[in-house]
Design a protein around this motif. Structure first.
Motif, short mmCIF file in Angstrom:
data_model
loop_
_atom_site.label_atom_id
_atom_site.label_comp_id
_atom_site.label_asym_id
_atom_site.label_seq_id
_atom_site.Cartn_x
_atom_site.Cartn_y
_atom_site.Cartn_z
N HIS A 20 1.25 -1.29 -0.53
CA HIS A 20 -0.12 -0.23 -0.23
C HIS A 20 0.62 1.19 -0.27
CE1 HIS A 20 -3.73 -1.42 0.60
NE2 HIS A 20 -3.93 -2.51 1.13
N ILE A 21 2.14 1.28 0.46
CA ILE A 21 2.96 2.76 1.07
C ILE A 21 3.68 2.08 -1.04
CG2 ILE A 21 5.34 3.18 1.82
CD1 ILE A 21 4.15 1.86 4.38
N GLY A 22 3.78 1.70 -0.80
CA GLY A 22 4.48 1.51 -2.77
C GLY A 22 3.47 2.12 -3.27
N LYS A 23 2.00 1.66 -3.40
CA LYS A 23 1.36 1.92 -4.71
C LYS A 23 1.08 3.28 -4.35
CE LYS A 23 -3.49 1.63 -4.08
NZ LYS A 23 -5.34 1.21 -3.88
N ASP A 24 0.85 4.01 -3.42
CA ASP A 24 0.66 5.41 -3.10
C ASP A 24 2.37 6.15 -3.79
OD1 ASP A 24 -1.83 4.92 -1.77
OD2 ASP A 24 -0.88 4.93 0.31
N GLU A 25 3.16 5.87 -3.58
CA GLU A 25 4.38 6.39 -4.14
C GLU A 25 4.06 5.85 -5.50
OE1 GLU A 25 9.08 5.76 -3.68
OE2 GLU A 25 8.23 5.61 -2.53
N PHE A 26 4.22 5.03 -6.27
CA PHE A 26 4.03 4.30 -7.80
C PHE A 26 2.46 5.64 -8.44
CE2 PHE A 26 2.49 2.53 -11.33
CZ PHE A 26 3.90 2.21 -12.09
N LEU A 27 1.68 5.68 -7.63
CA LEU A 27 0.86 6.34 -8.43
C LEU A 27 0.69 8.20 -8.64
CD1 LEU A 27 -2.84 4.68 -7.18
CD2 LEU A 27 -1.29 4.06 -9.63
N GLU A 28 1.89 8.46 -7.41
CA GLU A 28 1.95 9.81 -7.37
C GLU A 28 2.40 10.29 -8.95
OE1 GLU A 28 4.36 11.54 -3.70
OE2 GLU A 28 2.21 10.62 -2.45
N LYS A 29 3.54 9.46 -9.12
CA LYS A 29 4.49 9.48 -10.69
C LYS A 29 3.85 9.12 -11.97
CE LYS A 29 8.75 8.49 -7.88
NZ LYS A 29 10.10 7.82 -7.70
N LYS A 30 2.77 7.90 -11.52
CA LYS A 30 2.08 7.44 -12.64
C LYS A 30 0.44 7.74 -12.48
CE LYS A 30 6.47 5.39 -14.16
NZ LYS A 30 6.70 5.99 -15.41
#
Length: 287
Positions: A102-112
């Protein structure tokens, strides 16, 4: 329209052969021996792990991958053209993998901003996760949307179950799933419980003394599960468990004959760390 990418952590027991067959990506745990750490499945196979585990007197542990490793996996699939991702984790009560996702998801979606990610806590682990993950991959291959596959997967996970018998209780104790005092006493008196994963945690089905009785109870429990469905799929899993698997196969001969699909699966190393060698367990899933 690009298909949905299915990702599962290695605790869901999708091995590399199944991953290739169904187009599933694996997010691996780390397997930590005293002398070296390995990436589950990719740097240590199931057979290599078992050999090394049995030879080790030291504590063997597992750990989740870094967020960077997870983001790299998402980035690679994004570069291949995927924008929709459905990701499965084993129970968050057993590991921090789901939280990291979930932490990685939020970080990824900020860029993509054009990507979409859904994360599912299977609330179980190992062979119980195999059929729901494979069914999700089949839905994706058929071109169903992320929303459709997500909803269907949540429905499929209502049927998951896994039950089994461990060779000894030390592995569960070493993995923090069982108090050491209980494991020590259990081994002394040949306490051989039939275990399951219930509500995301390891639970006791029945207290039994002696392996023969525990296998009989396991067979009885699985037979009852099979009667719930007009058609079903059956998996027997293990790690260095040839003899107990043959006992279970013999006891479930009729159920195996009636099954629409039957598999014998070796556990992935991350599961082997916590259950030890000689474990045998079963899972029944509607067809």
């Amino acid at each position: 329209m690009k298909k949905v990418k299915i990702i599962a952590d290695s605790g869901c027991n999708i091995d590399l052969e199944m991953a290739k067959e169904y187009g599933i990506s694996i997010l691996p745990f780390n397997i930590n021996f005293k002398d070296k750490s390995y990436i589950d499945l990719y740097e240590i196979s199931k057979s290599e792990f078992l050999e090394k585990y049995k030879a080790s007197d030291e504590k063997v542990t597992t750990s989740i991958p870094s967020i960077g490793y997870f983001l790299k996996l998402l980035e690679e699939e994004y570069d291949r053209g995927y924008r929709d991702f459905l990701i499965f984790s084993i129970s968050k009560k057993l590991t921090g993998m789901n939280q990291m996702m979930h932490i990685g998801k939020d970080e990824f979606l900020e860029k993509k901003s054009d990507a979409n990610i859904e994360i599912i806590d299977t609330n179980t682990a190992t062979i119980a996760s195999i059929y729901p993950v494979i069914k999700a991959a089949k839905y994706a291959e058929d071109g169903e949307s992320l929303e459709q596959i997500y909803k269907k997967s949540l429905e499929n996970l209502k049927y998951v179950n896994v039950c089994g018998v461990v060779k000894n209780l030390d592995a569960l104790s070493r993995g923090g799933r069982l108090p050491k005092s209980i494991a020590k006493l259990g081994n002394l008196i040949s306490f051989s419980p039939v275990l399951c994963i219930e509500n995301g945690e390891v639970s006791l089905i029945k207290k039994v003394t002696g392996k023969k009785k525990s296998y009989k109870e396991l067979i009885k429990y699985v037979k009852k599960l099979c009667t719930k469905y007009d058609s079903y799929q059956l998996i027997i899993g293990g790690a260095g468990s040839d003899e107990p698997i043959e006992i279970i196969k013999e006891g479930l001969a009729e159920e195996i004959e009636k099954a629409n699909d039957f598999k014998i699966i070796d556990v992935t190393p991350v599961i082997g760390v916590h259950l030890g060698d000689g474990v045998v367990f079963c899972s029944v899933f509607p067809y």
